[in-house]
Design an enzyme around this catalytic site. Structure first.
Site, short mmCIF file in Angstrom:
data_model
loop_
_atom_site.label_atom_id
_atom_site.label_comp_id
_atom_site.label_asym_id
_atom_site.label_seq_id
_atom_site.Cartn_x
_atom_site.Cartn_y
_atom_site.Cartn_z
N LYS A 52 0.84 -1.20 0.00
CA LYS A 52 0.00 0.00 0.00
C LYS A 52 0.88 1.25 0.00
O LYS A 52 0.62 2.20 -0.73
CB LYS A 52 -0.94 -0.01 1.22
N GLN A 96 -4.95 -1.27 9.53
CA GLN A 96 -4.71 -2.63 9.08
C GLN A 96 -5.15 -3.62 10.18
O GLN A 96 -4.72 -3.51 11.32
CB GLN A 96 -3.21 -2.81 8.77
N ASP A 119 -11.60 2.31 3.84
CA ASP A 119 -11.93 0.88 3.81
C ASP A 119 -13.45 0.68 3.73
O ASP A 119 -13.92 -0.43 3.46
CB ASP A 119 -11.40 0.19 5.07
#
Ligand code: NAD
Length: 282
Positions: A52, A96, A119
């Site tokens: 990422k 994460q 997200d």
């Protein structure tokens, strides 16, 4: 049978996003900022976060990522989230998962500013998606919709069977397919006659986390098969679909690796660009 190439579709999305970022930078002098928050040293998370960060840098985004110690308290982590929420240059925040045991993941996800929740896991964004007015949509299912569109696979009126009902993949996948007028069945570990359900599907999405769960007898001739699974078997990555046996029956199928996987990061960058544009009235 057509192999759905996630790398090709992801490259197309990234090219569009990077082009838009460059144009907006010329116009406004600003670029989108993304913060990927990693806590601890989970090896899989480390690989994902590295990818990422690399993508973020390569595409001209500003990187505000944080790598925090495994022992951090929930309060300290929430403090970092508050700072990122307050920073106008940060447009996207991604925490994460999984987080260490001392931290309540749900509490952390709810602490994100929904406008920066790239997200798409915050209940506000889940609500928007559920009511058919999506804002920030979970990246993996959004990437699957992008692949279906790229390959001009008709969705309207088709029977789509989603196997798996997680908040990350299965549920948002079902909602996105429903928004495109598919007739959607969601199957899970308590479903009766899962084989029969899957066999009646025009589109099967497997998001289970069990290697080669979907076998040839579960797939109708000519079905579209999307494999979300990432499983490590004897050091090799395999999906939730028994690819070799299923592929000859499918009209379209995604491989693992190289199918859904590459789409997830591409859609993360797309979501961050979206959040940037919304924050700056662009
Ligand atoms: P999860 O464990 O949260 O959910 C799995 C779902 O599968 C559950 O809803 C459960 O009901 C269902 N399930 C489990 N066993 C079953 C059975 N025997 N029969 C029917 N249903 C069953 O997993 P998740 O986060 O949704 O991820 C699913 C898979 O997708 C994993 O392999 C994960 O690594 C992968 N994944 C890939 C990407 C990507 O970018 N490609 C992104 C997210 C997840």
């Amino acid at each position: 049978m057509t192999l759905i190439d996630g790398k090709v579709v992801a490259a197309k999305v990234k090219e569009r996003v990077a082009g838009e970022v460059q144009a907006l930078q010329e116009k406004t002098g600003k670029v989108p900022g993304l913060a990927v928050v990693q806590v601890g040293e989970d090896p899989a998370s480390t690989v994902y976060v590295r990818n990422k960060n690399k993508t973020c840098d390569a595409m001209g985004f500003k990187n505000y990522s944080l790598h925090l110690p495994e022992t951090i308290s929930e309060k300290e982590l929430l403090g970092h989230i508050e700072d990122l929420n307050a920073n106008d240059e940060v447009n996207g925040i991604l925490v994460q998962l999984p987080l260490p045991d001392q931290i309540d993941s749900d509490k952390v996800l709810k602490a994100l500013d929904p406008a920066k929740d790239v997200d798409g896991f915050h209940p506000v964004n889940v609500g928007y998606l559920t009511t058919g007015a999506p804002q920030l949509v979970p990246c993996t299912p959004a990437g699957i919709m992008e692949m279906l569109a790229h390959y001009e696979i008709p969705v309207e009126g088709k029977h789509a069977v989603v196997i798996g009902r997680s908040n990350i993949v299965g549920k948002p996948m079902a909602l996105l397919l429903l928004m495109k007028n598919a007739t959607v069945t969601v199957c899970h570990s308590r479903t009766q006659d899962l084989v029969g359900m899957a066999r009646s599907a025009d589109i099967v999405v497997a998001a289970i986390g069990r290697p080669r769960f979907v076998t040839a007898d579960m797939v109708k001739e000519g079905a579209v098969v999307i494999d979300v699974g990432i499983n490590r078997v004897d050091g090799k990555l395999v999906g939730d679909v028994a690819f070799d046996a299923v592929a000859p029956k499918a009209s379209h199928i995604t491989p693992v690796p190289g199918g859904v996987g590459p789409m997830t990061i591409a859609m993360l960058m797309d979501n961050t660009l979206r959040a940037f544009k919304a924050a700056n009235g662009l």
